[in-house]
Design a protein around this motif. Structure first.
Motif, short mmCIF file in Angstrom:
data_model
loop_
_atom_site.label_atom_id
_atom_site.label_comp_id
_atom_site.label_asym_id
_atom_site.label_seq_id
_atom_site.Cartn_x
_atom_site.Cartn_y
_atom_site.Cartn_z
N LEU A 26 19.56 -18.78 -65.06
CA LEU A 26 20.15 -18.67 -66.39
C LEU A 26 19.49 -19.66 -67.35
CD1 LEU A 26 23.92 -18.55 -65.31
CD2 LEU A 26 22.55 -16.62 -66.15
N SER A 27 19.68 -19.44 -68.66
CA SER A 27 19.17 -20.40 -69.64
C SER A 27 19.95 -21.70 -69.51
CB SER A 27 19.34 -19.84 -71.05
OG SER A 27 20.71 -19.89 -71.43
N GLY A 28 19.44 -22.77 -70.11
CA GLY A 28 20.11 -24.08 -70.01
C GLY A 28 21.55 -24.05 -70.47
N GLY A 29 21.77 -23.40 -71.61
CA GLY A 29 23.12 -23.33 -72.17
C GLY A 29 24.05 -22.53 -71.27
N GLN A 30 23.50 -21.43 -70.71
CA GLN A 30 24.31 -20.62 -69.79
C GLN A 30 24.60 -21.41 -68.51
OE1 GLN A 30 21.61 -17.27 -69.61
NE2 GLN A 30 23.00 -15.99 -70.81
N GLN A 31 23.60 -22.15 -68.03
CA GLN A 31 23.83 -22.96 -66.83
C GLN A 31 24.95 -23.98 -67.06
OE1 GLN A 31 20.47 -24.79 -64.88
NE2 GLN A 31 19.14 -23.03 -65.25
N GLN A 32 24.96 -24.58 -68.26
CA GLN A 32 26.01 -25.58 -68.52
C GLN A 32 27.37 -24.89 -68.58
OE1 GLN A 32 26.50 -28.35 -67.70
NE2 GLN A 32 25.92 -29.87 -69.24
N ARG A 33 27.43 -23.69 -69.15
CA ARG A 33 28.72 -22.97 -69.16
C ARG A 33 29.10 -22.52 -67.76
NH1 ARG A 33 28.02 -18.51 -73.04
NH2 ARG A 33 25.85 -19.14 -73.23
N LEU A 34 28.09 -22.25 -66.91
CA LEU A 34 28.37 -21.93 -65.51
C LEU A 34 28.98 -23.17 -64.82
CD1 LEU A 34 28.20 -20.04 -63.04
CD2 LEU A 34 25.84 -20.86 -62.68
N CYS A 35 28.45 -24.34 -65.13
CA CYS A 35 29.01 -25.57 -64.55
C CYS A 35 30.44 -25.80 -65.03
CB CYS A 35 28.12 -26.77 -64.88
SG CYS A 35 26.51 -26.65 -64.06
N ILE A 36 30.70 -25.42 -66.28
CA ILE A 36 32.07 -25.53 -66.80
C ILE A 36 32.97 -24.53 -66.07
CG2 ILE A 36 33.52 -25.20 -68.85
CD1 ILE A 36 31.14 -26.40 -70.49
N ALA A 37 32.46 -23.30 -65.84
CA ALA A 37 33.23 -22.30 -65.08
C ALA A 37 33.52 -22.82 -63.67
CB ALA A 37 32.46 -20.99 -65.01
N ARG A 38 32.53 -23.46 -63.07
CA ARG A 38 32.70 -24.01 -61.72
C ARG A 38 33.79 -25.08 -61.71
NH1 ARG A 38 27.40 -26.68 -59.37
NH2 ARG A 38 28.02 -28.32 -60.80
N ALA A 39 33.79 -25.91 -62.75
CA ALA A 39 34.82 -26.96 -62.84
C ALA A 39 36.20 -26.33 -63.06
CB ALA A 39 34.48 -27.93 -63.98
N VAL A 40 36.26 -25.32 -63.91
CA VAL A 40 37.52 -24.68 -64.28
C VAL A 40 38.13 -23.91 -63.10
CG1 VAL A 40 38.34 -22.70 -65.64
CG2 VAL A 40 37.08 -24.56 -66.77
N ALA A 41 37.25 -23.43 -62.19
CA ALA A 41 37.68 -22.52 -61.11
C ALA A 41 38.73 -23.12 -60.18
CB ALA A 41 36.47 -22.07 -60.30
N VAL A 42 38.78 -24.44 -60.08
CA VAL A 42 39.78 -25.05 -59.19
C VAL A 42 41.03 -25.48 -59.97
CG1 VAL A 42 38.14 -25.74 -57.40
CG2 VAL A 42 38.62 -27.32 -59.29
N SER A 43 41.17 -24.96 -61.19
CA SER A 43 42.31 -25.28 -62.05
C SER A 43 42.56 -26.79 -62.17
CB SER A 43 43.59 -24.63 -61.52
OG SER A 43 43.44 -23.25 -61.52
N PRO A 44 41.57 -27.50 -62.69
CA PRO A 44 41.76 -28.95 -62.85
C PRO A 44 42.77 -29.21 -63.97
CG PRO A 44 39.77 -28.30 -63.98
CD PRO A 44 40.28 -27.07 -63.28
N GLU A 45 43.30 -30.43 -63.99
CA GLU A 45 44.18 -30.81 -65.09
C GLU A 45 43.37 -31.49 -66.19
OE1 GLU A 45 47.53 -32.94 -63.12
OE2 GLU A 45 46.69 -31.88 -61.40
N VAL A 46 42.34 -32.23 -65.75
CA VAL A 46 41.49 -32.98 -66.68
C VAL A 46 40.04 -32.59 -66.41
CG1 VAL A 46 40.82 -35.30 -67.45
CG2 VAL A 46 43.13 -34.92 -66.54
N ILE A 47 39.25 -32.45 -67.48
CA ILE A 47 37.81 -32.21 -67.31
C ILE A 47 37.05 -33.32 -68.02
CG2 ILE A 47 35.88 -30.62 -67.64
CD1 ILE A 47 37.87 -28.33 -67.75
N LEU A 48 36.18 -34.00 -67.26
CA LEU A 48 35.36 -35.07 -67.80
C LEU A 48 33.97 -34.49 -68.10
CD1 LEU A 48 36.18 -37.80 -65.10
CD2 LEU A 48 37.45 -37.27 -67.21
N MET A 49 33.44 -34.81 -69.26
CA MET A 49 32.10 -34.30 -69.61
C MET A 49 31.26 -35.46 -70.10
SD MET A 49 32.99 -30.83 -71.68
CE MET A 49 33.91 -29.49 -70.92
N ASP A 50 30.12 -35.67 -69.43
CA ASP A 50 29.24 -36.78 -69.83
C ASP A 50 28.03 -36.24 -70.59
OD1 ASP A 50 27.93 -39.14 -70.17
OD2 ASP A 50 28.05 -39.77 -68.07
N GLU A 51 28.06 -36.35 -71.88
CA GLU A 51 27.00 -35.83 -72.75
C GLU A 51 26.58 -34.42 -72.34
OE1 GLU A 51 24.09 -38.48 -74.17
OE2 GLU A 51 25.19 -40.30 -73.63
N PRO A 52 27.52 -33.48 -72.33
CA PRO A 52 27.24 -32.16 -71.75
C PRO A 52 26.24 -31.33 -72.56
CG PRO A 52 29.34 -32.13 -72.90
CD PRO A 52 28.88 -33.56 -72.87
#
Ligand code: ADP
Ligand code: MG
Length: 271
Positions: free
Chosen positions: A168-194
């Motif tokens: 995927l493109s860089g931007g899509q990869q980052q949204r994929l990483c966000i999807a991966r984080a979201v998939a476990v239903s977190p309560e808090v999401i930390l993003m370091d210069e995403p």
């Protein structure tokens, strides 16, 4: 007619923000890397369903503080954390805390998109699989679709879920990483210069996404861009030389900060 003075409006807004409950409480948080002290008694609370931006010059301790919130510091040799951090009522540094479970509750998205060398589908299914959150094929299909929807990526990838995430493109990869984080239903999401590795269009998409995610998650984002902090956050915390200088409503922070150092930083006088 009821004309409120500017100060009164500001106070009302502050009070509105001040009624938002704390999701995480950081009390006297200090971090040492060996002999070097990187954070000095930081008292910073993270409000629920709010985007909190951490700003300040390079090396001031933003990433260090962010990592204390899900114990990513544990993975750094010689790193020591003192003070207390709670998630709801739980002391996250309590020895009985299961760190794997903690990191499912407090997920993380890194500076550089880092999808696993697996298919798009498996990138998202990975967390639910290891945490036992889905069992049947249809449960996995469901969580993969929902997570990709939440990350604003579903329409772009739904016809190629078995292709590698790294294609995927860089931007899509980052949204994929966000999807991966979201998939476990977190309560808090930390993003370091995403967005630091993304072009302006991909950045705008991720920023828009952060806005939407706020209704379901508590978000803490490190950014070196004050414009980004102003665009995406409701609260901003400014760090300088390992100290928390000021934490405030984002609007106030960028128009009428309480601390001279914040004023100087946002005026571009240092950093
Ligand atoms: N793994 C590490 N080992 C030793 N020192 C570190 C490590 N990570 C960060 N530091 C130091 O801690 C301070 C804060 O760094 P960091 O939290 O990365 O700042 P920021 O994210 O604001 O740029 C800096 O002086 C940095 O050199
Ligand atoms: Mg950093």
């Amino acid at each position: 007619m009821n004309i409120m003075s500017e100060a009164a409006v500001e106070k009302a807004l502050d009070q509105k923000m001040n009624t938002v409950p704390y999701k995480m409480i950081g009390k006297d948080v200090s971090v040492y890397y060996g002999e070097k002290r990187a954070l000095f008694d930081v008292n910073l609370n993270i409000r629920e369903n709010t985007v909190t931006a951490l700003i300040g010059p390079s090396g001031c301790g933003k990433s260090t503080f962010l990592r204390t919130l899900n114990r990513m510091n544990d993975t750094i040799e010689n790193c020591r954390v003192t003070g207390k951090i709670t998630l709801d009522e739980d002391d996250i540094y309590d020895p009985t805390i299961d760190v794997v479970e903690l990191r499912a509750r407090v997920g993380m998205v890194f500076q550089k998109p880092n999808p696993f060398p697996k298919s798009i589908y498996d990138n998202v299914a990975y967390g639910p699989r290891i945490h036992g959150l889905a069992r049947t094929k249809s449960e996995f299909d469901d969580v993969v679709e929902t997570s990709l929807q939440k990350a604003g990526l579903w329409n772009e990838v739904k016809d190629r879920l078995q292709e590698p995430g790294t294609g995927l493109s860089g931007g899509q990869q980052q949204r994929l990483c966000i999807a991966r984080a979201v998939a476990v239903s977190p309560e808090v999401i930390l993003m370091d210069e995403p967005c630091s590795a993304l072009d302006p269009i991909a950045t705008a998409k991720v920023e828009e996404l952060i806005h939407e995610l706020r209704s379901n998650f508590t978000i803490v984002i490190v950014t070196h861009s004050m414009q980004q902090a102003a665009r995406v956050s409701q609260r901003t915390a400014m760090f300088h030389l390992g100290n928390l200088v000021e934490e405030n409503d984002t609007d106030k922070m960028f128009t009428n900060p309480d601390d001279q150092r914040t004023q100087d930083y946002i005026m571009g006088r240092f950093g």
